[in-house]
Design an enzyme around this catalytic site. Structure first.
Site, PDB file in Angstrom:
ATOM      1  N   ASN A  88      34.956  55.037  57.182  1.00  0.00           N
ATOM      2  CA  ASN A  88      33.810  55.928  57.363  1.00  0.00           C
ATOM      3  C   ASN A  88      32.874  55.960  56.161  1.00  0.00           C
ATOM      4  O   ASN A  88      31.689  56.245  56.315  1.00  0.00           O
ATOM      5  CB  ASN A  88      34.321  57.339  57.659  1.00  0.00           C
ATOM      6  CG  ASN A  88      33.223  58.377  57.559  1.00  0.00           C
ATOM      7  OD1 ASN A  88      32.373  58.498  58.427  1.00  0.00           O
ATOM      8  ND2 ASN A  88      33.231  59.143  56.460  1.00  0.00           N
ATOM      9  N   SER A 140      26.388  52.350  63.068  1.00  0.00           N
ATOM     10  CA  SER A 140      25.231  53.214  63.313  1.00  0.00           C
ATOM     11  C   SER A 140      24.410  52.607  64.445  1.00  0.00           C
ATOM     12  O   SER A 140      24.366  51.381  64.599  1.00  0.00           O
ATOM     13  CB  SER A 140      24.360  53.318  62.055  1.00  0.00           C
ATOM     14  OG  SER A 140      23.108  53.924  62.354  1.00  0.00           O
ATOM     15  N   TYR A 154      19.303  49.717  55.542  1.00  0.00           N
ATOM     16  CA  TYR A 154      20.526  50.395  55.995  1.00  0.00           C
ATOM     17  C   TYR A 154      21.012  49.749  57.284  1.00  0.00           C
ATOM     18  O   TYR A 154      22.212  49.496  57.454  1.00  0.00           O
ATOM     19  CB  TYR A 154      20.235  51.875  56.197  1.00  0.00           C
ATOM     20  CG  TYR A 154      21.359  52.667  56.823  1.00  0.00           C
ATOM     21  CD1 TYR A 154      22.489  53.013  56.098  1.00  0.00           C
ATOM     22  CD2 TYR A 154      21.280  53.085  58.160  1.00  0.00           C
ATOM     23  CE1 TYR A 154      23.524  53.751  56.673  1.00  0.00           C
ATOM     24  CE2 TYR A 154      22.294  53.823  58.745  1.00  0.00           C
ATOM     25  CZ  TYR A 154      23.411  54.149  57.999  1.00  0.00           C
ATOM     26  OH  TYR A 154      24.429  54.880  58.575  1.00  0.00           O
ATOM     27  N   ILE A 187      23.162  62.304  63.145  1.00  0.00           N
ATOM     28  CA  ILE A 187      24.184  63.352  63.085  1.00  0.00           C
ATOM     29  C   ILE A 187      23.825  64.306  61.956  1.00  0.00           C
ATOM     30  O   ILE A 187      23.485  63.880  60.846  1.00  0.00           O
ATOM     31  CB  ILE A 187      25.583  62.759  62.838  1.00  0.00           C
ATOM     32  CG1 ILE A 187      25.903  61.672  63.879  1.00  0.00           C
ATOM     33  CG2 ILE A 187      26.632  63.858  62.858  1.00  0.00           C
ATOM     34  CD1 ILE A 187      26.004  62.156  65.303  1.00  0.00           C
TER      35      ILE A 187
END
Length: 255
Positions: A88, A140, A154, A187
């Site tokens: 994670n 993601s 990213y 999120i």
């Protein structure tokens, strides 16, 4: 001790807050012993440990192979061999292509991609020996091409996580090790709203709600629920599960 994961040891990297924290809690609630990894958020890691009956904290920068090696050895000594790994840990810098920042991109690559490799390789020997294990990588929906601004570099790191998931599933399947990924949408965590004013947060929520079929923003618990599912999905590997409320703002229909 009871629950679906009673007797299992779960290592969650970047578990001191946000999605990692929710995942750690969810597995603990289902009976697992939790190895809480953190890099700099020691206070939050200790607070989480204090709220869980079967947990220990372990500091390591996942981009550093030697630190990860030491961490996994400590996890095995204190809790036992790792049965389930949740990769994670990640960082997020926002900037466009013309504003390319090499040092920030390199740091994202080191943690978001090499961190997955480093931690996986350290828990792999035990999983191979016992002929089983579950690895869950947090990717993601940016890796699939959503249109939020500033996500270019990213998204490259998270696209690499998706491909690593497929390749790891292919190479480790012979050992009955399942490797899947979760691709969260936006999120609400410290990473996405930390340091922002209420007005900025409200504007962000409005922007993302307008771009989901469910008109919702994500909560860490939503991702944790999918992690639990993937940890016991016996006939599922090499998959990336998108959990983003039904985002509608993908850049193109092409592949």
């Amino acid at each position: 001790m009871s629950g679906k994961f009673a007797g299992k040891v779960v290592l969650v990297t970047g578990a001191s807050k946000g999605i990692g924290k929710a995942i750690a809690k969810a597995f603990h609630d289902e009976g697992a012993s939790i190895a809480i990894n953190y890099s700099s958020s020691e206070k939050q890691a200790k607070e989480l440990k204090g709220s869980l009956e079967r947990a220990e904290i372990f500091r390591a920068d996942v981009s550093n192979r030697e630190e990860v090696k030491t961490m996994v050895a400590e996890v095995e000594r204190k809790l036992g061999k790792v049965d389930i790994l949740v990769n994670n840990a990640g960082i997020w810098y926002l900037f466009g292509i013309e504003d390319y920042d090499e040092s920030k991109f390199n740091r994202m690559w080191e943690i978001n991609v090499k961190g997955v490799i480093n931690t996986t390789l350290e828990v792999l020997p035990h999983m191979k020996e016992k002929k089983g294990g579950a690895i869950i990588n947090i990717a993601s929906n940016a890796s699939l091409g959503t249109s939020a601004f500033g996500n270019t570099f990213y998204s490259l790191t998270k696209a690499a996580v998706v491909m690593l998931t497929r390749r790891m599933a292919f190479e480790f399947g012979r050992y009955n090790i399942r490797v899947n990924a979760i691709a969260p949408g936006w999120i609400e965590t410290d990473m996405t709203i930390g340091g922002k004013t209420k007005e900025e947060i409200d504007n962000l929520e409005k922007w993302f709600k307008e771009r989901t079929m469910l008109s919702m923003v994500g909560k860490p618990e939503y991702i944790a629920n999918v992690a639990l599912f993937l940890a016991e999905a016996e006939y599922m590997t090499g998959q990336t599960v998108v959990v983003d409320g039904g985002r509608i703002d993908y850049l193109t229909h092409g592949i």
